[in-house]
Design an enzyme around this catalytic site. Structure first.
Site, PDB file in Angstrom:
ATOM      1  N   ASN A  91      -1.635  13.688   8.613  1.00  0.00           N
ATOM      2  CA  ASN A  91      -2.120  13.502   7.235  1.00  0.00           C
ATOM      3  C   ASN A  91      -0.978  13.246   6.255  1.00  0.00           C
ATOM      4  OD1 ASN A  91      -4.311  14.813   8.734  1.00  0.00           O
ATOM      5  ND2 ASN A  91      -5.323  14.935   6.762  1.00  0.00           N
ATOM      6  N   ASN A  99      -9.506  11.984  -0.218  1.00  0.00           N
ATOM      7  CA  ASN A  99      -8.560  12.842   0.515  1.00  0.00           C
ATOM      8  C   ASN A  99      -8.112  14.008  -0.350  1.00  0.00           C
ATOM      9  OD1 ASN A  99      -7.617   9.769   1.720  1.00  0.00           O
ATOM     10  ND2 ASN A  99      -8.331  11.346   3.097  1.00  0.00           N
ATOM     11  N   TYR A 122     -14.380   3.263  10.911  1.00  0.00           N
ATOM     12  CA  TYR A 122     -12.932   3.175  10.671  1.00  0.00           C
ATOM     13  C   TYR A 122     -12.173   3.717  11.885  1.00  0.00           C
ATOM     14  CZ  TYR A 122      -8.310   4.739   9.279  1.00  0.00           C
ATOM     15  OH  TYR A 122      -6.951   4.975   9.261  1.00  0.00           O
ATOM     16  N   LYS A 159      -9.488   1.874  14.911  1.00  0.00           N
ATOM     17  CA  LYS A 159      -8.152   2.304  15.350  1.00  0.00           C
ATOM     18  C   LYS A 159      -8.143   2.503  16.864  1.00  0.00           C
ATOM     19  CE  LYS A 159      -6.148   2.325  11.370  1.00  0.00           C
ATOM     20  NZ  LYS A 159      -5.190   1.258  11.081  1.00  0.00           N
ATOM     21  N   SER A 167      -4.029   6.538  14.098  1.00  0.00           N
ATOM     22  CA  SER A 167      -4.406   7.734  13.350  1.00  0.00           C
ATOM     23  C   SER A 167      -4.786   8.863  14.299  1.00  0.00           C
ATOM     24  CB  SER A 167      -5.612   7.371  12.483  1.00  0.00           C
ATOM     25  OG  SER A 167      -6.217   8.528  11.986  1.00  0.00           O
ATOM     26  N   GLY A 208       0.811  -1.219   0.000  1.00  0.00           N
ATOM     27  CA  GLY A 208       0.000   0.000   0.000  1.00  0.00           C
ATOM     28  C   GLY A 208       0.844   1.269   0.000  1.00  0.00           C
ATOM     29  N   ARG A 258     -18.142  18.858   5.106  1.00  0.00           N
ATOM     30  CA  ARG A 258     -18.282  17.398   5.002  1.00  0.00           C
ATOM     31  C   ARG A 258     -18.619  16.866   6.404  1.00  0.00           C
ATOM     32  NH1 ARG A 258     -13.096  14.080   2.804  1.00  0.00           N
ATOM     33  NH2 ARG A 258     -12.227  14.851   4.762  1.00  0.00           N
TER      34      ARG A 258
HETATM   35  P1  NAD Z   1      -3.391   1.474   1.821  1.00  0.00           P
HETATM   36  O1  NAD Z   1      -4.799   1.058   1.578  1.00  0.00           O
HETATM   37  O2  NAD Z   1      -2.636   2.037   0.687  1.00  0.00           O
HETATM   38  O3  NAD Z   1      -2.563   0.257   2.450  1.00  0.00           O
HETATM   39  C1  NAD Z   1      -3.167  -0.755   3.222  1.00  0.00           C
HETATM   40  C2  NAD Z   1      -2.772  -2.079   2.610  1.00  0.00           C
HETATM   41  O4  NAD Z   1      -3.339  -3.147   3.377  1.00  0.00           O
HETATM   42  C3  NAD Z   1      -3.270  -2.262   1.177  1.00  0.00           C
HETATM   43  O5  NAD Z   1      -2.190  -2.638   0.356  1.00  0.00           O
HETATM   44  C4  NAD Z   1      -4.319  -3.387   1.270  1.00  0.00           C
HETATM   45  O6  NAD Z   1      -4.337  -4.170   0.091  1.00  0.00           O
HETATM   46  C5  NAD Z   1      -3.833  -4.139   2.486  1.00  0.00           C
HETATM   47  N1  NAD Z   1      -4.869  -4.893   3.223  1.00  0.00           N
HETATM   48  C6  NAD Z   1      -6.064  -4.444   3.655  1.00  0.00           C
HETATM   49  N2  NAD Z   1      -6.711  -5.409   4.327  1.00  0.00           N
HETATM   50  C7  NAD Z   1      -5.890  -6.498   4.325  1.00  0.00           C
HETATM   51  C8  NAD Z   1      -5.994  -7.811   4.860  1.00  0.00           C
HETATM   52  N3  NAD Z   1      -7.081  -8.211   5.503  1.00  0.00           N
HETATM   53  N4  NAD Z   1      -4.954  -8.654   4.673  1.00  0.00           N
HETATM   54  C9  NAD Z   1      -3.845  -8.272   3.993  1.00  0.00           C
HETATM   55  N5  NAD Z   1      -3.694  -7.045   3.459  1.00  0.00           N
HETATM   56  C10 NAD Z   1      -4.709  -6.172   3.625  1.00  0.00           C
HETATM   57  O7  NAD Z   1      -3.409   2.500   3.052  1.00  0.00           O
HETATM   58  P2  NAD Z   1      -2.258   3.411   3.653  1.00  0.00           P
HETATM   59  O8  NAD Z   1      -2.637   4.819   3.440  1.00  0.00           O
HETATM   60  O9  NAD Z   1      -0.947   2.928   3.210  1.00  0.00           O
HETATM   61  O10 NAD Z   1      -2.468   3.117   5.199  1.00  0.00           O
HETATM   62  C11 NAD Z   1      -1.698   2.150   5.901  1.00  0.00           C
HETATM   63  C12 NAD Z   1      -2.215   2.081   7.326  1.00  0.00           C
HETATM   64  O11 NAD Z   1      -2.108   3.369   7.923  1.00  0.00           O
HETATM   65  C13 NAD Z   1      -3.670   1.672   7.452  1.00  0.00           C
HETATM   66  O12 NAD Z   1      -3.816   0.849   8.602  1.00  0.00           O
HETATM   67  C14 NAD Z   1      -4.370   2.990   7.649  1.00  0.00           C
HETATM   68  O13 NAD Z   1      -5.577   2.834   8.351  1.00  0.00           O
HETATM   69  C15 NAD Z   1      -3.353   3.762   8.466  1.00  0.00           C
HETATM   70  N6  NAD Z   1      -3.482   5.223   8.367  1.00  0.00           N
HETATM   71  C16 NAD Z   1      -3.500   5.816   7.135  1.00  0.00           C
HETATM   72  C17 NAD Z   1      -3.657   7.197   7.043  1.00  0.00           C
HETATM   73  C18 NAD Z   1      -3.717   7.885   5.700  1.00  0.00           C
HETATM   74  O14 NAD Z   1      -4.193   9.016   5.647  1.00  0.00           O
HETATM   75  N7  NAD Z   1      -3.239   7.270   4.619  1.00  0.00           N
HETATM   76  C19 NAD Z   1      -3.799   7.971   8.202  1.00  0.00           C
HETATM   77  C20 NAD Z   1      -3.754   7.330   9.433  1.00  0.00           C
HETATM   78  C21 NAD Z   1      -3.601   5.950   9.503  1.00  0.00           C
HETATM   79  N1  UFG Z   2     -11.056  18.414   1.842  1.00  0.00           N
HETATM   80  C1  UFG Z   2     -11.669  19.227   0.917  1.00  0.00           C
HETATM   81  N2  UFG Z   2     -11.991  18.689  -0.285  1.00  0.00           N
HETATM   82  C2  UFG Z   2     -11.731  17.397  -0.615  1.00  0.00           C
HETATM   83  C3  UFG Z   2     -11.100  16.572   0.332  1.00  0.00           C
HETATM   84  C4  UFG Z   2     -10.783  17.107   1.567  1.00  0.00           C
HETATM   85  O1  UFG Z   2     -11.931  20.402   1.185  1.00  0.00           O
HETATM   86  O2  UFG Z   2     -12.074  16.976  -1.748  1.00  0.00           O
HETATM   87  C5  UFG Z   2     -10.667  18.993   3.146  1.00  0.00           C
HETATM   88  C6  UFG Z   2     -11.312  18.330   4.345  1.00  0.00           C
HETATM   89  O3  UFG Z   2     -12.563  18.912   4.612  1.00  0.00           O
HETATM   90  C7  UFG Z   2     -10.270  18.568   5.435  1.00  0.00           C
HETATM   91  C8  UFG Z   2      -8.944  18.532   4.670  1.00  0.00           C
HETATM   92  O4  UFG Z   2      -9.267  18.785   3.310  1.00  0.00           O
HETATM   93  O5  UFG Z   2     -10.422  19.839   5.984  1.00  0.00           O
HETATM   94  C9  UFG Z   2      -8.226  17.183   4.757  1.00  0.00           C
HETATM   95  O6  UFG Z   2      -9.124  16.152   4.381  1.00  0.00           O
HETATM   96  P1  UFG Z   2      -8.645  14.664   4.072  1.00  0.00           P
HETATM   97  O7  UFG Z   2      -9.846  13.881   3.656  1.00  0.00           O
HETATM   98  O8  UFG Z   2      -7.478  14.672   3.151  1.00  0.00           O
HETATM   99  O9  UFG Z   2      -8.086  14.182   5.482  1.00  0.00           O
HETATM  100  P2  UFG Z   2      -8.798  14.074   6.910  1.00  0.00           P
HETATM  101  O10 UFG Z   2      -8.054  14.985   7.835  1.00  0.00           O
HETATM  102  O11 UFG Z   2     -10.252  14.257   6.810  1.00  0.00           O
HETATM  103  O12 UFG Z   2      -8.546  12.548   7.292  1.00  0.00           O
HETATM  104  C10 UFG Z   2      -7.324  11.871   7.015  1.00  0.00           C
HETATM  105  C11 UFG Z   2      -7.641  10.401   6.757  1.00  0.00           C
HETATM  106  C12 UFG Z   2      -8.194   9.777   8.004  1.00  0.00           C
HETATM  107  C13 UFG Z   2      -7.222   9.984   9.123  1.00  0.00           C
HETATM  108  C14 UFG Z   2      -6.924  11.451   9.307  1.00  0.00           C
HETATM  109  C15 UFG Z   2      -5.893  11.683  10.362  1.00  0.00           C
HETATM  110  O13 UFG Z   2      -8.592  10.265   5.720  1.00  0.00           O
HETATM  111  O14 UFG Z   2      -8.338   8.396   7.814  1.00  0.00           O
HETATM  112  O15 UFG Z   2      -6.450  12.000   8.074  1.00  0.00           O
HETATM  113  O16 UFG Z   2      -4.801  10.878  10.125  1.00  0.00           O
HETATM  114  F1  UFG Z   2      -7.762   9.504  10.271  1.00  0.00           F
END
Ligand code: NAD
Ligand code: UFG
Length: 338
Positions: free
Chosen positions: A179, A199, A149, A153, A124, A10, A292
């Site tokens: 983020n 996002n 979700y 966490k 997160s 991922g 949102r």
């Molecule tokens: P991502 O979706 O790109 O990566 C997650 C990976 O896990 C994917 O490759 C998916 O195929 C794999 N996966 C999901 N369920 C699975 C399962 N049951 N078995 C095996 N593989 C599985 O997401 P990411 O952005 O790289 O996030 C990684 C981690 O960080 C996640 O746990 C996510 O919740 C957490 N996180 C992400 C963000 C963000 O904004 N990207 C913020 C906070 C926390």
């Molecule tokens: N936003 C817009 N337009 C869009 C998308 C987002 O205005 O099309 C705004 C949102 O309202 C927010 C900011 O941009 O104010 C950031 O939004 P994101 O969706 O990129 O990120 P969030 O902070 O809402 O959430 C992200 C992940 C969550 C995680 C969190 C903290 O989606 O899973 O960061 O790590 F929990």
């Protein structure tokens, strides 16, 4: 000895694999590819000149977990695997609780059977809910999550804390990401969302590349300097390096540690638009839309605990985050699909 990286194909996982391989670790990835492509791992190998041992499979599947722990010498696990789409989690709560919670409990159970008791967990900022204080320190109380979700966490943190309390052979490091945006400097790996991005940064880059017409800004009436939501954006490579620091912390017998990983700086939605435009010389048309549901006004952290205890600081600024996100998107308009 190897590091098991669940979800390693991922977005954050693939960048972490690069940093681990560059630091000399052997890497074993388990990923079911439900939200990723094996191509990311091919590119990780190309970037590092090293091999990744890949198992395509699910963290819910004990057989494949047994196979991995029997065949490989796993020292620690960095556990990224999970479903992460906020909106989808509201529509499919069972799938989210089952995948994220049952999946993690299964993983942890197999780990302890093989006496592997070192885990770094992807948490997160969402677990703080509407934060009680800004900047957010780790002592800030956990809040009410607004979606399943977020609850997965929050619940998983508690489960891992209780498991470590009951058996102090465990080292549990909980990393609360703010983020993550941006991509590897090479432009070869990056974020590859399915469908229309939820996002902000992937939405902006898809507007820039012409796939989407304009950005919807979700509300301009928040109590923030320009009325739009403020977040702590962190370069994904800095975040990935935080995991390498966490592994070193485990070597010092970490037991239980919780760290915020962010830069400590807040940027509004319009700041991001402006910085992206300036960094890449591309206009991003936008329209103001309604707020949102579930969004909060301001979320940024105090990252000093990770600095003091792990020696980790975010090095990249917003300009590099915007440049690198664009390099990835413009070189790979369809992500990993040719
Ligand atoms: P991502 O979706 O790109 O990566 C997650 C990976 O896990 C994917 O490759 C998916 O195929 C794999 N996966 C999901 N369920 C699975 C399962 N049951 N078995 C095996 N593989 C599985 O997401 P990411 O952005 O790289 O996030 C990684 C981690 O960080 C996640 O746990 C996510 O919740 C957490 N996180 C992400 C963000 C963000 O904004 N990207 C913020 C906070 C926390
Ligand atoms: N936003 C817009 N337009 C869009 C998308 C987002 O205005 O099309 C705004 C949102 O309202 C927010 C900011 O941009 O104010 C950031 O939004 P994101 O969706 O990129 O990120 P969030 O902070 O809402 O959430 C992200 C992940 C969550 C995680 C969190 C903290 O989606 O899973 O960061 O790590 F929990």
């Amino acid at each position: 000895m190897s590091i098991l990286v669940t979800g390693g194909a991922g977005y954050i996982g693939s960048h972490t694999c690069v940093e681990l391989l560059n630091e000399g670790y052997d890497v074993v990835v388990l990923d079911n590819l439900s939200n990723s492509s094996e191509k990311s791992l091919e590119r990780v190998e190309e970037l590092t000149g090293k091999k990744v041992t890949f198992y395509k499979g699910d963290i819910l599947d004990r057989d494949i977990l047994n196979e991995i722990f029997q065949k490989e010498k796993i020292e620690s696990c960095i556990h990224f695997a999970g479903l992460k789409a906020v909106g989808e989690s509201v529509a499919k709560p069972w799938e989210y609780y089952n995948n994220n919670i049952t999946g993690t409990l299964t993983l942890v159970d197999v780990m302890r059977q093989y006496n592997c008791k070192n885990i770094i967990f992807s948490s997160s900022a969402t677990i703080y809910g509407d934060p009680a204080q800004i900047p957010i320190t780790e002592e800030c109380p956990k809040g009410q999550c607004t979606n399943p979700y977020g609850w997965t966490k929050s619940m998983l943190e508690q489960m891992l804390i209780d498991i470590q309390k009951a058996d102090n052979e465990w080292n549990v490091i909980i990393l609360r990401y703010f983020n993550p945006i941006g991509a590897h400097k090479s432009g070869r790996i990056g974020e590859n969302p399915n469908g229309i991005p939820n996002n902000l940064m992937p939405y902006v880059t898809q507007v820039a590349v012409g796939k989407l017409e304009s950005l919807g800004v979700f509300g301009n009436d928040y109590d923030t300097p320009d009325g739009t939501g403020v977040r702590d954006y962190i370069h994904v490579v800095d975040l990935a390096r935080g995991h390498v620091k966490a592994l070193k912390k485990i070597d010092e017998n970490a037991e239980l540690c919780i760290y915020n990983l962010g830069t400590g700086h807040g940027y509004s939605v319009l700041d991001i638009v402006k910085n992206f435009e300036e960094a890449n010389n591309i206009k991003i048309p936008y329209v103001i839309k309604n707020r949102r549901p579930g969004d909060i006004a301001t979320c940024y952290c105090d990252p000093s605990k990770a600095k003091n205890e792990m020696g980790w600081v975010a090095e990249y600024g917003i300009k590099e985050m915007c440049e690198d996100a664009w390099r990835w998107q413009s070189n790979n308009p369809n992500g990993y699909d040719e």
